[in-house]
Scaffold this motif. Sequence first.
Motif, PDB file in Angstrom:
ATOM      1  N   GLN A  12     -21.315 -21.657  -7.565  1.00 24.92           N
ATOM      2  CA  GLN A  12     -21.164 -20.289  -8.042  1.00 24.92           C
ATOM      3  C   GLN A  12     -20.942 -19.332  -6.867  1.00 24.92           C
ATOM      4  O   GLN A  12     -20.056 -18.483  -6.911  1.00 24.92           O
ATOM      5  CB  GLN A  12     -22.393 -19.874  -8.848  1.00 24.92           C
ATOM      6  N   LEU A  13     -21.707 -19.490  -5.806  1.00 28.26           N
ATOM      7  CA  LEU A  13     -21.554 -18.625  -4.632  1.00 28.26           C
ATOM      8  C   LEU A  13     -20.191 -18.827  -3.972  1.00 28.26           C
ATOM      9  O   LEU A  13     -19.533 -17.859  -3.562  1.00 28.26           O
ATOM     10  CB  LEU A  13     -22.680 -18.883  -3.641  1.00 28.26           C
ATOM     11  N   GLN A  14     -19.741 -20.077  -3.876  1.00 26.81           N
ATOM     12  CA  GLN A  14     -18.423 -20.366  -3.295  1.00 26.81           C
ATOM     13  C   GLN A  14     -17.307 -19.724  -4.118  1.00 26.81           C
ATOM     14  O   GLN A  14     -16.379 -19.111  -3.566  1.00 26.81           O
ATOM     15  CB  GLN A  14     -18.185 -21.877  -3.224  1.00 26.81           C
ATOM     16  N   LEU A  15     -17.403 -19.858  -5.429  1.00 27.86           N
ATOM     17  CA  LEU A  15     -16.387 -19.293  -6.312  1.00 27.86           C
ATOM     18  C   LEU A  15     -16.369 -17.770  -6.235  1.00 27.86           C
ATOM     19  O   LEU A  15     -15.301 -17.152  -6.214  1.00 27.86           O
ATOM     20  CB  LEU A  15     -16.611 -19.754  -7.755  1.00 27.86           C
ATOM     21  N   GLN A  16     -17.556 -17.158  -6.174  1.00 28.51           N
ATOM     22  CA  GLN A  16     -17.630 -15.698  -6.074  1.00 28.51           C
ATOM     23  C   GLN A  16     -16.996 -15.213  -4.774  1.00 28.51           C
ATOM     24  O   GLN A  16     -16.261 -14.218  -4.770  1.00 28.51           O
ATOM     25  CB  GLN A  16     -19.086 -15.229  -6.155  1.00 28.51           C
ATOM     26  N   THR A  17     -17.241 -15.915  -3.686  1.00 25.39           N
ATOM     27  CA  THR A  17     -16.657 -15.545  -2.396  1.00 25.39           C
ATOM     28  C   THR A  17     -15.138 -15.648  -2.447  1.00 25.39           C
ATOM     29  O   THR A  17     -14.421 -14.738  -1.996  1.00 25.39           O
ATOM     30  CB  THR A  17     -17.214 -16.446  -1.275  1.00 25.39           C
ATOM     31  N   ARG A  18     -14.632 -16.739  -2.995  1.00 27.23           N
ATOM     32  CA  ARG A  18     -13.182 -16.925  -3.099  1.00 27.23           C
ATOM     33  C   ARG A  18     -12.549 -15.863  -3.997  1.00 27.23           C
ATOM     34  O   ARG A  18     -11.488 -15.313  -3.693  1.00 27.23           O
ATOM     35  CB  ARG A  18     -12.861 -18.325  -3.630  1.00 27.23           C
ATOM     36  N   LEU A  19     -13.229 -15.541  -5.109  1.00 27.01           N
ATOM     37  CA  LEU A  19     -12.717 -14.536  -6.028  1.00 27.01           C
ATOM     38  C   LEU A  19     -12.667 -13.160  -5.359  1.00 27.01           C
ATOM     39  O   LEU A  19     -11.696 -12.413  -5.526  1.00 27.01           O
ATOM     40  CB  LEU A  19     -13.576 -14.491  -7.292  1.00 27.01           C
ATOM     41  N   GLU A  20     -13.668 -12.821  -4.591  1.00 25.48           N
ATOM     42  CA  GLU A  20     -13.682 -11.547  -3.867  1.00 25.48           C
ATOM     43  C   GLU A  20     -12.516 -11.474  -2.884  1.00 25.48           C
ATOM     44  O   GLU A  20     -11.859 -10.426  -2.761  1.00 25.48           O
ATOM     45  CB  GLU A  20     -15.003 -11.363  -3.119  1.00 25.48           C
ATOM     46  N   LYS A  21     -12.227 -12.575  -2.191  1.00 25.06           N
ATOM     47  CA  LYS A  21     -11.104 -12.600  -1.246  1.00 25.06           C
ATOM     48  C   LYS A  21      -9.770 -12.414  -1.964  1.00 25.06           C
ATOM     49  O   LYS A  21      -8.895 -11.682  -1.497  1.00 25.06           O
ATOM     50  CB  LYS A  21     -11.096 -13.907  -0.456  1.00 25.06           C
ATOM     51  N   VAL A  22      -9.609 -13.072  -3.101  1.00 23.94           N
ATOM     52  CA  VAL A  22      -8.377 -12.945  -3.872  1.00 23.94           C
ATOM     53  C   VAL A  22      -8.216 -11.498  -4.339  1.00 23.94           C
ATOM     54  O   VAL A  22      -7.127 -10.915  -4.223  1.00 23.94           O
ATOM     55  CB  VAL A  22      -8.370 -13.917  -5.078  1.00 23.94           C
ATOM     56  N   ARG A  23      -9.288 -10.909  -4.853  1.00 23.77           N
ATOM     57  CA  ARG A  23      -9.206  -9.527  -5.337  1.00 23.77           C
ATOM     58  C   ARG A  23      -8.912  -8.554  -4.193  1.00 23.77           C
ATOM     59  O   ARG A  23      -8.174  -7.584  -4.389  1.00 23.77           O
ATOM     60  CB  ARG A  23     -10.488  -9.155  -6.065  1.00 23.77           C
ATOM     61  N   THR A  24      -9.447  -8.812  -3.022  1.00 26.82           N
ATOM     62  CA  THR A  24      -9.143  -7.983  -1.855  1.00 26.82           C
ATOM     63  C   THR A  24      -7.660  -8.085  -1.507  1.00 26.82           C
ATOM     64  O   THR A  24      -7.012  -7.076  -1.231  1.00 26.82           O
ATOM     65  CB  THR A  24      -9.999  -8.410  -0.641  1.00 26.82           C
ATOM     66  N   ASP A  25      -7.132  -9.298  -1.537  1.00 26.16           N
ATOM     67  CA  ASP A  25      -5.702  -9.499  -1.261  1.00 26.16           C
ATOM     68  C   ASP A  25      -4.824  -8.777  -2.286  1.00 26.16           C
ATOM     69  O   ASP A  25      -3.788  -8.223  -1.938  1.00 26.16           O
ATOM     70  CB  ASP A  25      -5.341 -10.987  -1.240  1.00 26.16           C
ATOM     71  N   LEU A  26      -5.242  -8.771  -3.535  1.00 25.57           N
ATOM     72  CA  LEU A  26      -4.463  -8.109  -4.575  1.00 25.57           C
ATOM     73  C   LEU A  26      -4.460  -6.583  -4.412  1.00 25.57           C
ATOM     74  O   LEU A  26      -3.526  -5.920  -4.855  1.00 25.57           O
ATOM     75  CB  LEU A  26      -4.995  -8.474  -5.968  1.00 25.57           C
ATOM     76  N   LYS A  27      -5.474  -6.039  -3.768  1.00 23.23           N
ATOM     77  CA  LYS A  27      -5.576  -4.584  -3.593  1.00 23.23           C
ATOM     78  C   LYS A  27      -4.853  -4.070  -2.348  1.00 23.23           C
ATOM     79  O   LYS A  27      -4.764  -2.870  -2.148  1.00 23.23           O
ATOM     80  CB  LYS A  27      -7.047  -4.172  -3.512  1.00 23.23           C
ATOM     81  N   ARG A  28      -4.318  -4.966  -1.545  1.00 24.41           N
ATOM     82  CA  ARG A  28      -3.682  -4.537  -0.303  1.00 24.41           C
ATOM     83  C   ARG A  28      -2.467  -3.659  -0.594  1.00 24.41           C
ATOM     84  O   ARG A  28      -1.875  -3.732  -1.666  1.00 24.41           O
ATOM     85  CB  ARG A  28      -3.278  -5.731   0.547  1.00 24.41           C
ATOM     86  N   LEU A  29      -2.111  -2.855   0.386  1.00 25.32           N
ATOM     87  CA  LEU A  29      -0.954  -1.974   0.247  1.00 25.32           C
ATOM     88  C   LEU A  29       0.331  -2.784   0.322  1.00 25.32           C
ATOM     89  O   LEU A  29       0.409  -3.780   1.037  1.00 25.32           O
ATOM     90  CB  LEU A  29      -0.954  -0.921   1.360  1.00 25.32           C
ATOM     91  N   THR A  30       1.336  -2.328  -0.404  1.00 20.28           N
ATOM     92  CA  THR A  30       2.627  -3.014  -0.361  1.00 20.28           C
ATOM     93  C   THR A  30       3.488  -2.441   0.756  1.00 20.28           C
ATOM     94  O   THR A  30       3.327  -1.307   1.172  1.00 20.28           O
ATOM     95  CB  THR A  30       3.380  -2.880  -1.701  1.00 20.28           C
ATOM     96  N   SER A  31       4.388  -3.237   1.217  1.00 23.90           N
ATOM     97  CA  SER A  31       5.292  -2.865   2.294  1.00 23.90           C
ATOM     98  C   SER A  31       6.366  -1.891   1.784  1.00 23.90           C
ATOM     99  O   SER A  31       6.724  -1.901   0.611  1.00 23.90           O
ATOM    100  CB  SER A  31       5.963  -4.123   2.841  1.00 23.90           C
ATOM    101  N   ALA A  32       6.880  -1.078   2.689  1.00 22.61           N
ATOM    102  CA  ALA A  32       7.969  -0.160   2.340  1.00 22.61           C
ATOM    103  C   ALA A  32       9.294  -0.906   2.235  1.00 22.61           C
ATOM    104  O   ALA A  32      10.215  -0.465   1.555  1.00 22.61           O
ATOM    105  CB  ALA A  32       8.071   0.948   3.387  1.00 22.61           C
ATOM    106  N   ASP A  33       9.395  -2.049   2.892  1.00 25.25           N
ATOM    107  CA  ASP A  33      10.612  -2.862   2.892  1.00 25.25           C
ATOM    108  C   ASP A  33      10.754  -3.558   1.532  1.00 25.25           C
ATOM    109  O   ASP A  33       9.864  -4.268   1.089  1.00 25.25           O
ATOM    110  CB  ASP A  33      10.516  -3.890   4.024  1.00 25.25           C
ATOM    111  N   SER A  34      11.894  -3.359   0.877  1.00 27.36           N
ATOM    112  CA  SER A  34      12.090  -3.906  -0.477  1.00 27.36           C
ATOM    113  C   SER A  34      12.064  -5.430  -0.503  1.00 27.36           C
ATOM    114  O   SER A  34      11.601  -6.033  -1.465  1.00 27.36           O
ATOM    115  CB  SER A  34      13.379  -3.380  -1.094  1.00 27.36           C
ATOM    116  N   GLN A  35      12.573  -6.069   0.544  1.00 31.53           N
ATOM    117  CA  GLN A  35      12.553  -7.532   0.602  1.00 31.53           C
ATOM    118  C   GLN A  35      11.111  -8.044   0.708  1.00 31.53           C
ATOM    119  O   GLN A  35      10.738  -9.005   0.036  1.00 31.53           O
ATOM    120  CB  GLN A  35      13.363  -8.010   1.810  1.00 31.53           C
ATOM    121  N   GLU A  36      10.313  -7.393   1.534  1.00 31.01           N
ATOM    122  CA  GLU A  36       8.907  -7.779   1.660  1.00 31.01           C
ATOM    123  C   GLU A  36       8.152  -7.495   0.365  1.00 31.01           C
ATOM    124  O   GLU A  36       7.263  -8.257  -0.015  1.00 31.01           O
ATOM    125  CB  GLU A  36       8.249  -7.045   2.828  1.00 31.01           C
ATOM    126  N   GLN A  37       8.500  -6.388  -0.304  1.00 29.17           N
ATOM    127  CA  GLN A  37       7.851  -6.072  -1.576  1.00 29.17           C
ATOM    128  C   GLN A  37       8.107  -7.171  -2.606  1.00 29.17           C
ATOM    129  O   GLN A  37       7.201  -7.553  -3.353  1.00 29.17           O
ATOM    130  CB  GLN A  37       8.355  -4.740  -2.126  1.00 29.17           C
TER     131      GLN A  37
END
Length: 88
Positions: A12-37
């Motif tokens: 449970q602790l391992q899964l919670q840690t992994r889920l937090e990392k995934v959610r952090t990655d999903l909240k990151r800012l997107t690039s201004a470059d359309s190809q990178e977006q």
Amino acid sequence: MTEARQQLLSLQLQLQTRLEKVRTDLKRLTSADSQEQAQQRENDEVLQELEKHLSDELDLVAFLRLHEKPQVNTGIAVLVVTILQRND
């Protein structure tokens, strides 16, 4: 604490840690470059699927912990932990 209960808590602790990392990655800012977006959007689709999978696994672990009856669920818990760890 039984070994199966310890394994479930650890998982449970391992899964919670992994889920937090995934959610952090999903909240990151997107690039201004359309190809990178475009690449980031593709990555986000994968991250969203991973987020769902991790949430489902956490629900299963929480269910097993909630309904744990050592004499009945120990074998089931060990089996579930083994299967989930193989899928990682």
